[in-house]
Design a protein around this motif. Structure first.
Motif, PDB file in Angstrom:
ATOM      1  N   MET A   1       0.828  -1.202   0.000  1.00 23.95           N
ATOM      2  CA  MET A   1       0.000   0.000   0.000  1.00 23.95           C
ATOM      3  C   MET A   1       0.862   1.252   0.000  1.00 23.95           C
ATOM      4  O   MET A   1       1.912   1.307   0.648  1.00 23.95           O
ATOM      5  CB  MET A   1      -0.952   0.003   1.194  1.00 23.95           C
ATOM      6  N   TYR A   2       0.375   2.262  -0.746  1.00 26.82           N
ATOM      7  CA  TYR A   2       1.058   3.548  -0.787  1.00 26.82           C
ATOM      8  C   TYR A   2       0.015   4.633  -1.047  1.00 26.82           C
ATOM      9  O   TYR A   2      -0.770   4.526  -1.987  1.00 26.82           O
ATOM     10  CB  TYR A   2       2.117   3.575  -1.895  1.00 26.82           C
ATOM     11  N   GLY A   3       0.004   5.648  -0.202  1.00 27.99           N
ATOM     12  CA  GLY A   3      -0.912   6.766  -0.399  1.00 27.99           C
ATOM     13  C   GLY A   3      -2.365   6.366  -0.457  1.00 27.99           C
ATOM     14  O   GLY A   3      -3.153   6.950  -1.210  1.00 27.99           O
ATOM     15  N   GLY A   4      -2.759   5.363   0.346  1.00 24.70           N
ATOM     16  CA  GLY A   4      -4.149   4.924   0.393  1.00 24.70           C
ATOM     17  C   GLY A   4      -4.523   3.887  -0.647  1.00 24.70           C
ATOM     18  O   GLY A   4      -5.624   3.330  -0.597  1.00 24.70           O
ATOM     19  N   GLN A   5      -3.638   3.622  -1.589  1.00 26.81           N
ATOM     20  CA  GLN A   5      -3.924   2.657  -2.650  1.00 26.81           C
ATOM     21  C   GLN A   5      -3.080   1.401  -2.491  1.00 26.81           C
ATOM     22  O   GLN A   5      -1.979   1.454  -1.946  1.00 26.81           O
ATOM     23  CB  GLN A   5      -3.652   3.272  -4.022  1.00 26.81           C
ATOM     24  N   MET A   6      -3.591   0.288  -2.985  1.00 26.96           N
ATOM     25  CA  MET A   6      -2.796  -0.927  -3.065  1.00 26.96           C
ATOM     26  C   MET A   6      -2.119  -0.903  -4.433  1.00 26.96           C
ATOM     27  O   MET A   6      -2.751  -1.152  -5.456  1.00 26.96           O
ATOM     28  CB  MET A   6      -3.665  -2.174  -2.883  1.00 26.96           C
ATOM     29  N   VAL A   7      -0.826  -0.564  -4.433  1.00 28.62           N
ATOM     30  CA  VAL A   7      -0.134  -0.350  -5.705  1.00 28.62           C
ATOM     31  C   VAL A   7       0.350  -1.644  -6.341  1.00 28.62           C
ATOM     32  O   VAL A   7       0.635  -1.676  -7.538  1.00 28.62           O
ATOM     33  CB  VAL A   7       1.045   0.637  -5.541  1.00 28.62           C
ATOM     34  N   GLU A   8       0.449  -2.705  -5.534  1.00 30.54           N
ATOM     35  CA  GLU A   8       0.827  -4.003  -6.094  1.00 30.54           C
ATOM     36  C   GLU A   8       0.253  -5.108  -5.223  1.00 30.54           C
ATOM     37  O   GLU A   8       0.241  -5.007  -3.997  1.00 30.54           O
ATOM     38  CB  GLU A   8       2.345  -4.151  -6.201  1.00 30.54           C
ATOM     39  N   PHE A   9      -0.224  -6.147  -5.876  1.00 28.04           N
ATOM     40  CA  PHE A   9      -0.791  -7.290  -5.161  1.00 28.04           C
ATOM     41  C   PHE A   9      -0.411  -8.554  -5.907  1.00 28.04           C
ATOM     42  O   PHE A   9      -0.496  -8.621  -7.139  1.00 28.04           O
ATOM     43  CB  PHE A   9      -2.317  -7.176  -5.084  1.00 28.04           C
ATOM     44  N   GLY A  10       0.046  -9.555  -5.165  1.00 31.44           N
ATOM     45  CA  GLY A  10       0.419 -10.810  -5.805  1.00 31.44           C
ATOM     46  C   GLY A  10       0.813 -11.848  -4.777  1.00 31.44           C
ATOM     47  O   GLY A  10       0.676 -11.630  -3.568  1.00 31.44           O
ATOM     48  N   THR A  11       1.310 -12.972  -5.228  1.00 31.97           N
ATOM     49  CA  THR A  11       1.775 -14.004  -4.313  1.00 31.97           C
ATOM     50  C   THR A  11       3.057 -13.534  -3.639  1.00 31.97           C
ATOM     51  O   THR A  11       3.783 -12.664  -4.164  1.00 31.97           O
ATOM     52  CB  THR A  11       2.060 -15.326  -5.044  1.00 31.97           C
ATOM     53  N   SER A  12       3.365 -14.118  -2.506  1.00 35.81           N
ATOM     54  CA  SER A  12       4.584 -13.768  -1.787  1.00 35.81           C
ATOM     55  C   SER A  12       5.799 -14.009  -2.679  1.00 35.81           C
ATOM     56  O   SER A  12       6.726 -13.184  -2.734  1.00 35.81           O
ATOM     57  CB  SER A  12       4.683 -14.607  -0.511  1.00 35.81           C
ATOM     58  N   LYS A  13       5.818 -15.125  -3.386  1.00 32.33           N
ATOM     59  CA  LYS A  13       6.939 -15.451  -4.273  1.00 32.33           C
ATOM     60  C   LYS A  13       7.118 -14.387  -5.343  1.00 32.33           C
ATOM     61  O   LYS A  13       8.242 -13.930  -5.617  1.00 32.33           O
ATOM     62  CB  LYS A  13       6.687 -16.821  -4.922  1.00 32.33           C
TER      63      LYS A  13
END
Length: 311
Positions: free
Chosen positions: A221-233
């Motif tokens: 998360m950055y500035g209220g947004q989820m800027v990247e989402f994915g698997t831990s790997k």
């Protein structure tokens, strides 16, 4: 099987200067038994996201869709959510939880108050004992007052309280903050045990090393947004967003690599920029970044960055 689905979640706080857009268009999915890690700088919206999921956003309001166990929980009344979900299916370990115990009541009395609040009508003694022993504490703890316990013991009591009604999903907001390294390890091992037992949880933390141990999926998360989402790997081995890359590069390693830092400060959430919110701090910014930040699919999630524009 999907346990939690969040689509277009917005959470705001009213202030004298205008609304604070603490969570802005957050989206993700979590399956039964999966663990989710949320990372980012202070004041980026991590805790607000957790509070939104359990509908305890004091003074604020949320909009969008939160589907939990096939039910839209934002569409329920407060009484319906209390009766069907809060603490029974979704519970939370609050930030600064060690200071939330009442100093004038014993631990047993505080457990009983939780059960009374949520209309539990079974064998409370058996349930409390089972809960306290599940976090590796002795039954003697129940007779004590909070000031008689160490920081690590109080934190485990708080975790036991969050687990007492055996919820399907727990939001853990920085549960290892202010604990020494040995107690942190105990808490992390406890979370691993809960995961092995089939519980889903969302761990909010600044510690990316902790997330690497227990999170199946990670949201940055950055500035209220989820800027990247994915698997831990995917996040650790192939971070895509420049902010995620900066966070990974800031972690010290045993190989002696000098950690890097991200210069500058996050944007104000009172008047968030309409362009990419990381543009002023991004070393890879291009002309398109002055537009609305996009959301492009990755193998298992998404990234808000024009560098990954789909052709």
């Amino acid at each position: 099987m999907t346990l939690l689905s969040v689509d277009g979640l917005f959470s705001t706080y009213p202030t004298s200067k205008g609304p604070v857009y603490a969570v802005d268009d957050v989206n993700f999915r979590l399956d039964v038994g999966e663990s989710l890690g949320i990372a980012g700088e202070s004041a980026c919206g991590k805790s607000t996201l957790g509070l939104s999921l359990i509908r305890m956003l004091s003074g604020g309001e949320s909009s969008g869709k939160i589907i939990f166990d096939n039910e839209s929980i934002l569409d329920l009344s407060d009484s319906e959510f209390d009766e069907k979900f809060r603490w029974k299916k979704i519970s939370m370990i609050f930030q600064g939880a060690m200071n939330s115990l009442d100093p004038v009541f014993t631990i047993r009395q505080q457990f009983n108050e939780i059960l009374k609040q949520h209309n539990f009508d079974g064998n409370s003694d058996e349930l409390i004992l089972d809960s306290i022993t599940s976090v590796n504490l002795d039954a003697d703890v129940l007779k004590k007052y909070p000031h008689e316990l160490s920081g690590g013991m109080k934190q485990r009591v708080i975790i036991a309280m969050a687990l007492i009604l055996k919820p399907q999903f727990v939001v853990a907001d920085e549960p290892t903050t202010a604990l020494d390294v040995l107690i942190q390890a105990q808490i992390i091992n406890l979370l691993k045990k809960l995961k092995k037992d089939g519980m889903s949880f969302m761990l909010i933390t600044h510690d990316l090393a902790v997330l690497s141990e227990i999170a199946d999926k990670i949201g940055i998360m950055y500035g209220g947004q989820m800027v990247e989402f994915g698997t831990s790997k995917e996040i650790y081995e192939n971070p895509k967003h420049p902010y995620t890359q900066g966070l990974i590069e800031s972690i010290p390693t045993l190989k002696g690599k000098i950690p890097k830092y991200i210069p500058g400060t996050p944007p104000s959430l009172l008047e968030p920029p309409t362009e990419c919110r990381f543009i002023d701090r991004c070393p890879l910014a291009i002309e398109k970044c002055k537009k609305l930040p996009p959301k492009f699919k990755t193998d298992t999630g998404y990234v808000r960055c024009w560098l990954y524009e789909e052709n």
